[in-house]
Write an enzyme that holds these catalytic residues in place. Structure first.
Site, PDB file in Angstrom:
ATOM      1  N   GLY A 131      30.029  43.375  45.027  1.00 33.21           N
ATOM      2  CA  GLY A 131      31.047  43.875  44.117  1.00 33.21           C
ATOM      3  C   GLY A 131      32.152  44.568  44.879  1.00 33.21           C
ATOM      4  N   SER A 132      32.744  45.576  44.252  1.00 34.40           N
ATOM      5  CA  SER A 132      33.916  46.218  44.845  1.00 34.40           C
ATOM      6  C   SER A 132      33.522  47.275  45.887  1.00 34.40           C
ATOM      7  CB  SER A 132      34.759  46.860  43.754  1.00 34.40           C
ATOM      8  OG  SER A 132      34.004  47.848  43.110  1.00 34.40           O
TER       9      SER A 132
ATOM     10  N   GLY B  67      30.412  49.934  45.905  1.00 38.33           N
ATOM     11  CA  GLY B  67      29.509  49.778  47.044  1.00 38.33           C
ATOM     12  C   GLY B  67      29.273  51.100  47.775  1.00 38.33           C
TER      13      GLY B  67
ATOM     14  N   GLU C 117      27.772  43.565  49.796  1.00 38.60           N
ATOM     15  CA  GLU C 117      28.797  42.555  50.068  1.00 38.60           C
ATOM     16  C   GLU C 117      29.988  42.918  49.192  1.00 38.60           C
ATOM     17  OE1 GLU C 117      28.872  40.403  52.331  1.00 38.60           O
ATOM     18  OE2 GLU C 117      26.776  40.432  52.931  1.00 38.60           O
TER      19      GLU C 117
ATOM     20  N   ASN D 264      32.245  37.313  39.406  1.00 40.45           N
ATOM     21  CA  ASN D 264      32.981  36.109  39.811  1.00 40.45           C
ATOM     22  C   ASN D 264      32.115  34.911  40.179  1.00 40.45           C
ATOM     23  OD1 ASN D 264      32.170  37.372  42.142  1.00 40.45           O
ATOM     24  ND2 ASN D 264      33.992  36.813  43.303  1.00 40.45           N
TER      25      ASN D 264
ATOM     26  N   GLU E 112      42.970  44.556  48.265  1.00 40.88           N
ATOM     27  CA  GLU E 112      42.479  43.346  47.619  1.00 40.88           C
ATOM     28  C   GLU E 112      43.020  43.253  46.190  1.00 40.88           C
ATOM     29  OE1 GLU E 112      38.253  42.949  46.571  1.00 40.88           O
ATOM     30  OE2 GLU E 112      38.352  41.018  47.604  1.00 40.88           O
TER      31      GLU E 112
ATOM     32  N   GLU F 119      23.297  38.053  54.050  1.00 43.98           N
ATOM     33  CA  GLU F 119      22.629  37.344  52.975  1.00 43.98           C
ATOM     34  C   GLU F 119      22.537  35.867  53.346  1.00 43.98           C
ATOM     35  OE1 GLU F 119      22.948  38.845  48.915  1.00 43.98           O
ATOM     36  OE2 GLU F 119      25.032  39.246  49.394  1.00 43.98           O
TER      37      GLU F 119
ATOM     38  N   GLN G  82      41.808  42.807  34.736  1.00 43.63           N
ATOM     39  CA  GLN G  82      42.095  42.120  36.011  1.00 43.63           C
ATOM     40  C   GLN G  82      43.500  41.513  35.970  1.00 43.63           C
ATOM     41  OE1 GLN G  82      40.075  41.966  38.934  1.00 43.63           O
ATOM     42  NE2 GLN G  82      42.008  41.183  39.736  1.00 43.63           N
TER      43      GLN G  82
ATOM     44  N   CYS H 273      35.819  36.562  46.875  1.00 44.77           N
ATOM     45  CA  CYS H 273      35.901  37.559  47.949  1.00 44.77           C
ATOM     46  C   CYS H 273      36.372  36.898  49.247  1.00 44.77           C
ATOM     47  CB  CYS H 273      34.567  38.245  48.133  1.00 44.77           C
ATOM     48  SG  CYS H 273      33.219  37.090  48.166  1.00 44.77           S
TER      49      CYS H 273
HETATM   50  P1  NDP Z   1      32.237  46.102  40.595  1.00 47.75           P
HETATM   51  O1  NDP Z   1      31.977  46.834  41.836  1.00 47.75           O
HETATM   52  O2  NDP Z   1      33.001  46.784  39.532  1.00 47.75           O
HETATM   53  O3  NDP Z   1      30.885  45.669  39.900  1.00 47.75           O
HETATM   54  C1  NDP Z   1      29.877  44.986  40.577  1.00 47.75           C
HETATM   55  C2  NDP Z   1      28.560  45.276  39.905  1.00 47.75           C
HETATM   56  O4  NDP Z   1      28.228  46.658  40.091  1.00 47.75           O
HETATM   57  C3  NDP Z   1      28.573  45.039  38.395  1.00 47.75           C
HETATM   58  O5  NDP Z   1      27.323  44.536  37.997  1.00 47.75           O
HETATM   59  C4  NDP Z   1      28.787  46.425  37.871  1.00 47.75           C
HETATM   60  O6  NDP Z   1      28.349  46.610  36.547  1.00 47.75           O
HETATM   61  C5  NDP Z   1      27.950  47.249  38.833  1.00 47.75           C
HETATM   62  N1  NDP Z   1      28.279  48.663  38.869  1.00 47.75           N
HETATM   63  C6  NDP Z   1      29.441  49.262  38.508  1.00 47.75           C
HETATM   64  N2  NDP Z   1      29.343  50.603  38.676  1.00 47.75           N
HETATM   65  C7  NDP Z   1      28.118  50.847  39.169  1.00 47.75           C
HETATM   66  C8  NDP Z   1      27.426  52.028  39.552  1.00 47.75           C
HETATM   67  N3  NDP Z   1      27.992  53.222  39.484  1.00 47.75           N
HETATM   68  N4  NDP Z   1      26.167  51.923  40.020  1.00 47.75           N
HETATM   69  C9  NDP Z   1      25.572  50.698  40.114  1.00 47.75           C
HETATM   70  N5  NDP Z   1      26.176  49.556  39.742  1.00 47.75           N
HETATM   71  C10 NDP Z   1      27.429  49.617  39.289  1.00 47.75           C
HETATM   72  O7  NDP Z   1      32.892  44.729  41.010  1.00 47.75           O
HETATM   73  P2  NDP Z   1      33.346  43.521  40.070  1.00 47.75           P
HETATM   74  O8  NDP Z   1      32.219  42.998  39.261  1.00 47.75           O
HETATM   75  O9  NDP Z   1      34.578  43.962  39.385  1.00 47.75           O
HETATM   76  O10 NDP Z   1      33.638  42.355  41.120  1.00 47.75           O
HETATM   77  C11 NDP Z   1      34.832  42.226  41.786  1.00 47.75           C
HETATM   78  C12 NDP Z   1      34.704  42.769  43.194  1.00 47.75           C
HETATM   79  O11 NDP Z   1      33.574  42.229  43.860  1.00 47.75           O
HETATM   80  C13 NDP Z   1      35.861  42.414  44.063  1.00 47.75           C
HETATM   81  O12 NDP Z   1      36.304  43.533  44.772  1.00 47.75           O
HETATM   82  C14 NDP Z   1      35.320  41.372  45.031  1.00 47.75           C
HETATM   83  O13 NDP Z   1      35.976  41.288  46.239  1.00 47.75           O
HETATM   84  C15 NDP Z   1      33.917  41.763  45.165  1.00 47.75           C
HETATM   85  N6  NDP Z   1      33.078  40.623  45.495  1.00 47.75           N
HETATM   86  C16 NDP Z   1      32.552  40.495  46.752  1.00 47.75           C
HETATM   87  C17 NDP Z   1      31.785  39.433  47.113  1.00 47.75           C
HETATM   88  C18 NDP Z   1      31.152  39.333  48.468  1.00 47.75           C
HETATM   89  O14 NDP Z   1      30.139  38.665  48.614  1.00 47.75           O
HETATM   90  N7  NDP Z   1      31.668  39.952  49.499  1.00 47.75           N
HETATM   91  C19 NDP Z   1      31.510  38.341  46.166  1.00 47.75           C
HETATM   92  C20 NDP Z   1      32.070  38.573  44.883  1.00 47.75           C
HETATM   93  C21 NDP Z   1      32.827  39.673  44.581  1.00 47.75           C
HETATM   94  P3  NDP Z   1      29.297  46.375  35.264  1.00 47.75           P
HETATM   95  O15 NDP Z   1      30.543  45.749  35.745  1.00 47.75           O
HETATM   96  O16 NDP Z   1      28.516  45.532  34.397  1.00 47.75           O
HETATM   97  O17 NDP Z   1      29.535  47.730  34.672  1.00 47.75           O
END
Ligand code: NDP
Length: 478
Positions: A224-225, A229, A246, A148, A379, A458, A327, A280
């Site tokens: 990410g999610s 995480g 995060e 995002n 979420e 961060e 999504q 987020c």
């Molecule tokens: P994901 O958790 O699906 O992915 C985040 C990253 O993690 C991507 O690069 C993804 O790779 C990678 N990833 C996926 N699986 C694994 C694994 N098993 N081991 C290591 N890395 C992995 O989240 P999204 O990209 O779908 O983002 C949306 C989510 O992020 C929402 O829930 C949102 O709230 C949160 N978010 C939080 C923020 C914050 O700062 N608090 C800011 C922005 C978003 P790939 O997708 O390429 O497979």
């Protein structure tokens, strides 16, 4: 043509590649991007490990100059990079340009931080001994970023990592490799030595997992999610690596009877729907006192109806498409869940057709909702917000805090008493008064509590907590 990964100072193809599709126009393929395999990730980590001794002890002026050069190029190319970002992510062109500027400002800030690093020296409790505390870089850091914010989030991880003397291996989200790839080209061009910075695009399950489990990666910073995480935290804990997460949010915006109506409506519109609600920090729960409730809902729905949802690059577009089909399915599913739970869909939530095929969704507002509903606890990560009516400030605060998340929390009020109480008692990492829950400065800490964040903050100088480790030195001068 396939855009390559940057590994050990060289641009290399992977065993396969993935197409980057424009969510505003699914006929538009931005380019193909190489997917790294496990061996290539290992190679990037080995190169980073080899580069670390020289980079971490080398002249800090060279480091500062490189980061400043990165900042200057990003900002000079903000229009072009902003358009690329809008094309791959779907946020509007002005939002894309704004995000690119933010990335540049972050590099500029950390270029300055390189030469501002300091320690502490104090007297020992033992006579004649000096004690000093200094910070040293962690080593090789693995950075994993979401879709995002395709350039700002990589920037706010890469810039402090390099500034404090670490070597970086970054994996962007597969959905949006172009902006991080462009950033990697800029970093490479700025003269960052071979191995100090590597880009490994590809699948989370391959590239991400390899980084997380690699014994030579000292620290992992992830955005990410929550599910991913938790998995990453478990992987890091198993080998005692440092980790920073995060994650999501379910951010409340409280609107009290004494709020300025226009300010409150603008905060809600911006916080809930700008960037298609895919932030987020989005205000997905609007906690509104009963006296202002009806006029707030009326004014907000009118503004939602006037919001121009269109191709991210179309002139005047105010809200771009959802990032992809999955999504969009999730957003639509939650709209059905809300209806099933008895919430009233006051406006929006319809699929839209535009001149180009894309994932266009009207912003959606639920009213008559209860905070226990799934639409208020989980979420959604789309342009879907709920209004929760409350009797008074105390109930508003309870509702605001009744969530598994704790990233950002906002209040609109003219009362200093309530604003001050809310700032102290909102269970969130960031608190906003008469401002949207989304929208932050780059030189101060970013992060949350509860299920939103794990590990140190961060951004700003607080980034040093994660990217460095403290050393305590004792000296007996002879
Ligand atoms: P994901 O958790 O699906 O992915 C985040 C990253 O993690 C991507 O690069 C993804 O790779 C990678 N990833 C996926 N699986 C694994 C694994 N098993 N081991 C290591 N890395 C992995 O989240 P999204 O990209 O779908 O983002 C949306 C989510 O992020 C929402 O829930 C949102 O709230 C949160 N978010 C939080 C923020 C914050 O700062 N608090 C800011 C922005 C978003 P790939 O997708 O390429 O497979």
């Amino acid at each position: 043509m396939v855009q390559k990964n940057l590994i050990a100072g060289a641009w290399v193809e992977g065993p396969d590649a993935v197409k980057n599709i424009n969510p505003s126009d699914t006929d538009d393929v931005i380019d193909s991007y190489a997917r790294a395999d496990q061996a290539q990730v290992n190679e990037a980590v080995a190169a980073a490990k080899a580069a670390f001794p020289a980079w971490s002890t080398g002249p800090i002026q060279a480091r500062a100059t490189m980061l400043a050069a990165v900042a200057a190029e990003i900002m000079a190319r903000k229009e072009e990079l902003g358009e690329l970002l809008a094309r791959e992510e779907g946020k509007t062109r002005p939002e894309g340009i704004g995000e690119v500027m933010r990335a540049g400002q972050i590099f500029e800030f950390f270029a300055g931080e390189v030469v501002r690093q300091s320690g502490e020296k104090i007297a020992s409790v033992r006579p004649g001994i000096d004690v000093e505390m200094t910070r040293e870089p962690m080593g090789v850091v693995g950075l994993i970023t979401p879709w995002n914010f395709p350039i700002a989030i990589p920037a706010w991880k890469i810039a402090p990592a390099l500034a404090y003397g670490n070597c970086v291996v970054i994996k962007p989200a597969e959905l949006v490799p172009a902006s991080t790839h462009a950033l990697a080209e800029i970093i490479h061009r700025a003269g960052v030595p071979e191995g100090v910075f590597s880009l490994v695009m590809g699948k989370g399950s391959v590239v991400g997992e390899t980084l997380v489990n690699h014994p030579d990666v000292a620290a992992i910073s992830f955005t990410g999610s929550v599910d991913t995480g938790k998995r990453i935290a478990a992987g890091c804990a198993a080998r005692l690596a440092k980790v920073q997460l995060e994650m999501g949010g379910k951010n409340p915006l409280v609107v009290l009877d004494d709020a300025d109506l226009d300010t409150a409506v603008d905060c809600a519109l911006n916080g809930a729907f700008f960037s298609t609600g895919q932030r987020c920090t989005a205000s997905s729960r609007l906690v509104v006192q009963k006296g202002i409730h009806d006029s707030f809902v009326d004014a907000l729905t009118q503004k939602m109806q006037a919001l121009k949802v269109d191709n991210a690059l179309a002139e005047g577009s105010q809200m771009g498409p959802v990032i992809d089909q999955s999504q969009l399915d999730q957003d639509l599913n939650y709209i059905e869940i809300g209806r099933g739970e008895g919430a009233r869909l006051a406006w929006g939530g319809e699929l839209l057709n535009r001149a180009t095929p894309g994932f266009y969704l009207q912003p959606a507002l639920f009213t008559e909702t209860d905070n226990k509903m799934r639409i208020n606890q989980e979420e959604i990560f789309g342009p879907v917000a709920s209004v929760i009516a409350v009797d008074d400030y105390d109930q508003a605060l309870d509702v605001a805090n009744d969530t598994p998340f704790g990233l950002s929390s906002g209040i609109c009020t003219g009362s200093l008493k309530y604003a001050s109480h809310f700032k102290r008692n909102a269970q969130a990492g960031m608190v906003m008064v008469n401002l949207p829950t989304a929208g932050v400065d780059y030189h101060v800490p970013f992060g949350g509590r509860k299920g939103s964040s794990y590990g140190s903050r961060e951004q700003g100088r607080y980034a040093a907590e994660f990217y460095t480790t403290v050393k305590t030195g004792y000296t007996l001068p002879l």
